[in-house]
Scaffold this active site. Structure first.
Site, PDB file in Angstrom:
ATOM      1  CG  HIS A 140       6.553   1.296   1.079  1.00 49.39           C
ATOM      2  ND1 HIS A 140       6.347  -0.040   1.273  1.00 49.39           N
ATOM      3  CD2 HIS A 140       5.343   1.857   0.852  1.00 49.39           C
ATOM      4  CE1 HIS A 140       5.038  -0.287   1.136  1.00 49.39           C
ATOM      5  NE2 HIS A 140       4.412   0.846   0.886  1.00 49.39           N
ATOM      6  CE  LYS A 200       1.547  -2.061  -1.931  1.00 51.04           C
ATOM      7  NZ  LYS A 200       1.711  -2.448  -0.558  1.00 51.04           N
ATOM      8  CG  ASN A 252       3.706   1.983  -3.484  1.00 43.98           C
ATOM      9  OD1 ASN A 252       4.386   1.782  -4.496  1.00 43.98           O
ATOM     10  ND2 ASN A 252       3.938   1.365  -2.332  1.00 43.98           N
ATOM     11  N   GLY A 281      -1.660  -3.664   3.097  1.00 41.95           N
ATOM     12  CA  GLY A 281      -1.998  -4.842   2.314  1.00 41.95           C
ATOM     13  C   GLY A 281      -2.743  -5.908   3.088  1.00 41.95           C
ATOM     14  N   GLY A 311      -1.793   1.602  -1.903  1.00 43.50           N
ATOM     15  CA  GLY A 311      -1.125   0.532  -2.630  1.00 43.50           C
ATOM     16  C   GLY A 311      -2.106  -0.233  -3.501  1.00 43.50           C
ATOM     17  CB  SER A 342      -5.988  -1.605   4.166  1.00 45.34           C
ATOM     18  OG  SER A 342      -5.110  -2.714   4.196  1.00 45.34           O
ATOM     19  CD  GLU A 385       4.991  -3.460   0.307  1.00 47.90           C
ATOM     20  OE1 GLU A 385       5.313  -3.043  -0.811  1.00 47.90           O
ATOM     21  OE2 GLU A 385       3.801  -3.508   0.701  1.00 47.90           O
ATOM     22  CD  GLU A 398       2.302   3.699   3.559  1.00 44.89           C
ATOM     23  OE1 GLU A 398       1.317   3.670   2.847  1.00 44.89           O
ATOM     24  OE2 GLU A 398       3.379   3.145   3.265  1.00 44.89           O
TER      25      GLU A 398
HETATM   26  C1  PEP Z   1       1.360   1.080   0.370  1.00 44.07           C
HETATM   27  O1  PEP Z   1       1.876   0.348  -0.470  1.00 44.07           O
HETATM   28  O2  PEP Z   1       1.930   2.133   0.702  1.00 44.07           O
HETATM   29  C2  PEP Z   1       0.089   0.703   0.962  1.00 44.07           C
HETATM   30  C3  PEP Z   1      -0.422   1.471   1.881  1.00 44.07           C
HETATM   31  O3  PEP Z   1      -0.479  -0.462   0.509  1.00 44.07           O
HETATM   32  P1  PEP Z   1      -2.009  -0.921   0.696  1.00 44.07           P
HETATM   33  O4  PEP Z   1      -2.859   0.282   0.328  1.00 44.07           O
HETATM   34  O5  PEP Z   1      -2.186  -2.053  -0.249  1.00 44.07           O
HETATM   35  O6  PEP Z   1      -2.210  -1.273   2.122  1.00 44.07           O
END
Ligand code: PEP
Length: 250
Positions: free
Chosen positions: A96, A11, A9, A174, A234, A213, A98, A168
């Site tokens: 998601h 973003k 992803n 993040g 992400g 992460s 976000e 998630e």
């Molecule tokens: C995501 O955007 O789905 C995500 C898990 O981000 P990150 O890996 O940066 O935590």
């Protein structure tokens, strides 16, 4: 879709020029594989670039980060499922964290997006996950079960719908904090049980990804955890070298 599923992803990173360079480097180092599926979720403006670059590769597919549930109309700034499909998407990310927590997306809206994706012939990847406050209050299981059940509640004939789930935890996205393999497994097992209750043995065919992460160092241990059948990544998916290492995780 071949499991494990490794999903990137991006973003709001990698416009068309950067996306083209990324795909050149990534595909140059990633020989076709039959033992997994890679999904790239670029920003919508880079969808055609990513899908064109992956044309001819059945193991690498493009997805869209968000859609509107209507097919067309007066919704300035939005894109629809048929439009995303036309630009090369095969999968839609729905719910998601976000989208839910920055843009206020509700379970009811997620449900409509799942319907719109299926109607357009796209798979959807429904994301669920608890906030830190919900986790500390012991509400994780209730929250993710609710998000799953509500998210697919409008999808008729769920048993034949093409979909994936991503667990998630919001506190892990993040932040550099990652759920332990054991914690991820426990929630994935709960989600698997829910799926079986809803759609019987078809529930065993739905890939459940972990996200939060993930990086090249922790990907292998997470992917080995029972019921973790893929990763949604992400930050560590934006650069081709880091993503290449994760996509090739054993
Ligand atoms: C995501 O955007 O789905 C995500 C898990 O981000 P990150 O890996 O940066 O935590």
């Amino acid at each position: 879709m071949k499991r494990p599923v490794l999903a990137a992803n991006w973003k709001m990173n990698n416009g068309p020029t950067a996306a083209r360079a990324f795909m050149e480097t990534f595909l140059g180092g990633y020989a076709p594989r039959t033992d997994r599926t890679v999904i790239i979720f670029p920003p919508a403006v880079s969808l055609s670039t990513v899908s064109s670059a992956a044309a001819g590769r059945t193991d690498v597919v493009a997805g869209v980060q968000n859609i509107h549930w209507a097919e067309k109309g007066a919704f300035t700034g939005e894109i629809s499922a048929p439009m995303a499909k036309d630009a090369g998407a095969r999968v839609v990310l729905v719910g998601h964290s976000e989208r839910r927590h920055v843009f206020g997306e509700t379970d009811a809206q997620c449900a409509k997006k799942c319907v719109a994706a299926s109607r357009a012939g796209l798979a959807f990847m429904l994301c669920v996950g608890e906030t830190i406050a919900q986790r500390e209050a012991g509400e994780t299981e209730r929250v993710v079960t609710h998000q799953l059940r509500e998210g697919v509640s409008q999808t008729s004939n769920l048993i034949s719908a093409d979909f994936l789930l991503a667990y998630e935890p919001v506190w892990a996205i993040g932040t550099g904090l990652t759920a332990s393999a054991g914690d991820a497994s426990a929630i994935h097992t709960l989600l698997r049980t829910q799926l079986r209750q809803m759609i019987g043995t078809r529930g065993d065919e739905i890939p459940i990804l972990y996200g939060g992460s993930v990086n090249a160092d922790n990907a292998a241990s997470l992917l080995r955890a029972p019921e973790v059948e893929g990763l949604l990544v992400g930050g560590a998916s934006v650069e081709p070298s880091s993503w290449l290492a994760i996509a090739q995780t054993r």
